[in-house]
Design a protein around this motif. Structure first.
Motif, PDB file in Angstrom:
ATOM      1  N   GLU A   1      -7.920   2.126  -3.109  1.00 47.77           N
ATOM      2  CA  GLU A   1      -8.583   1.953  -1.813  1.00 47.77           C
ATOM      3  C   GLU A   1      -9.549   3.102  -1.595  1.00 47.77           C
ATOM      4  O   GLU A   1      -9.164   4.268  -1.526  1.00 47.77           O
ATOM      5  CB  GLU A   1      -7.537   1.903  -0.680  1.00 47.77           C
TER       6      GLU A   1
ATOM      7  N   GLU B   1       0.860  -1.176   0.000  1.00 49.00           N
ATOM      8  CA  GLU B   1       0.000   0.000   0.000  1.00 49.00           C
ATOM      9  C   GLU B   1       0.899   1.229   0.000  1.00 49.00           C
ATOM     10  O   GLU B   1       1.847   1.313   0.786  1.00 49.00           O
ATOM     11  CB  GLU B   1      -0.909   0.030   1.234  1.00 49.00           C
TER      12      GLU B   1
ATOM     13  N   ASN C   1      -4.509   5.008  -1.956  1.00 50.79           N
ATOM     14  CA  ASN C   1      -5.682   5.560  -1.278  1.00 50.79           C
ATOM     15  C   ASN C   1      -6.273   6.708  -2.090  1.00 50.79           C
ATOM     16  O   ASN C   1      -5.550   7.589  -2.551  1.00 50.79           O
ATOM     17  CB  ASN C   1      -5.296   6.084   0.111  1.00 50.79           C
TER      18      ASN C   1
ATOM     19  N   LYS D   1     -11.188  -4.285   3.496  1.00 50.09           N
ATOM     20  CA  LYS D   1     -10.092  -4.206   4.463  1.00 50.09           C
ATOM     21  C   LYS D   1     -10.685  -3.968   5.843  1.00 50.09           C
ATOM     22  O   LYS D   1     -11.327  -2.933   6.077  1.00 50.09           O
ATOM     23  CB  LYS D   1      -9.134  -3.055   4.116  1.00 50.09           C
TER      24      LYS D   1
ATOM     25  N   ASP E   1     -11.596   0.383   2.158  1.00 49.26           N
ATOM     26  CA  ASP E   1     -10.690   0.607   3.289  1.00 49.26           C
ATOM     27  C   ASP E   1     -11.465   0.871   4.575  1.00 49.26           C
ATOM     28  O   ASP E   1     -12.604   1.333   4.527  1.00 49.26           O
ATOM     29  CB  ASP E   1      -9.838   1.842   2.952  1.00 49.26           C
TER      30      ASP E   1
END
Ligand code: C2E
Ligand code: MG
Ligand code: MG
Ligand code: MG
Length: 277
Positions: free
Chosen positions: A150, A58, A118, A201, A180
């Motif tokens: 995400e 990530e 993200n 997640k 996320d």
């Protein structure tokens, strides 16, 4: 009335509040400049699959501030979102992530890794988002199938049809989506099954006390079962101990991220981490 207005006027000139406003404005100016000065960088936290295999990473944004040192995203992402600067910052993140993917593609040890980026709701809401992502990918030469975005549940307060259309368009080019911090927002289960997701997640707040708090344990088991029944992979974040990992494994969770495996690493450190395995 006059008295109330007077109080308000007085409050407006409250030096403490003025200090806070000044600090915000200074930070916003600093952020804008930081982008031009190249003070941002990405760190990469390994993501681990079945049997301890590294499946990807990530990308996590860091601000190398000349005076304040390494600044964590919690200290500036909210302001970047409010000010709209997240759009420019998000473009930089995506470009940097795509360049990293291309660099990884050139070496056998990293060629198969995926990279998760993200994306804030504000970016996703931007009308040009899909075109920008696809153009950035095309320019970079990175494989879209290695890029994972995400998203957070906060994007479900927007027009869900529009969100689904954007996700579907990106998915058609090979990108995957992960939800996320799952469990902390306001996901409605009926929306969840309609989003073209690949992964949930589990938020780290549930993982942290999974061994001691029966409620957190129940939530984790429920998210894993939900993912399984919707055909989604489930990744636990914030895994810090072997006991947490064993609990997660025992309950069917097969993907992990956390300090147990590695902290987020600079690009160079990440390469060394992979080479050492
Ligand atoms: P997130 O996406 O949920 O990222 C996971 C956070 O948990 C990261 O914090 C990571 O360093 C931290 N973490 C990982 N493993 C552990 C662990 O075992 N224990 C604990 N206590 N923490 C762990 P970080 O890097 O400070 O990022 C915070 C948040 O900032 C991210 O949460 C994400 O929402 C946001 N963020 C980071 N980079 C970006 C970006 O490029 N764009 C946007 N829009 N948001 C970003
Ligand atoms: Mg994340
Ligand atoms: Mg998270
Ligand atoms: Mg978070």
């Amino acid at each position: 009335q006059a008295k109330a207005a007077g109080r308000n006027a007085l409050r407006f000139f409250d030096p403490q509040m003025q200090t806070a406003v000044n600090a915000r404005m200074a930070l916003e100016g600093d952020l804008r400049q930081a982008l031009q000065l190249g003070e941002f960088c990405l760190h990469y936290q390994p993501q681990v699959g079945d049997g301890g295999r590294i499946t990807g990473a990530e990308a996590l944004l860091r601000w190398r501030h000349p005076q304040r040192g390494m600044v964590a995203p919690a200290a500036f992402i909210p302001l970047a979102e409010e000010s709209g600067l997240i759009l420019a910052l998000g473009r930089w993140v995506l470009e940097t992530a795509c360049a990293q993917l291309l660099a990884w593609a050139a070496k056998p040890a990293t060629a198969r890794l995926s990279l998760a980026v993200n994306v804030s709701a504000r970016q996703m809401r931007h009308p040009g988002f899909v075109d920008e992502v696809l153009a950035t990918l095309a320019r970079s030469g990175a494989n879209p199938a290695r890029l994972k975005l995400e998203l957070t549940e906060s994007l479900l307060v927007d027009d869900v049809e529009v969100t689904i259309a954007k996700m579907t368009a990106l998915k058609a080019s090979g990108l995957g989506f992960s939800l996320d911090d799952f469990g902390t927002g306001y996901s409605s289960l009926s929306y969840l099954k309609r989003l073209p997701l690949e992964q949930l997640k589990i938020d780290q707040s549930f993982v942290a006390d999974v061994l001691t708090d029966p409620n957190d344990a129940a939530i984790v088991r429920t998210i894993v079962a939900l993912g399984q029944s919707l055909g989604l992979s489930v990744m636990a974040e914030g895994v810090e101990t072997q006991a947490q990992r064993e609990f997660l494994f025992h309950h069917g969770c097969r993907a992990y991220q956390g300090y147990l495996f590695s902290r987020p690493l600079s690009a160079e450190q990440f390469d060394a981490f992979i080479a050492a395995r």
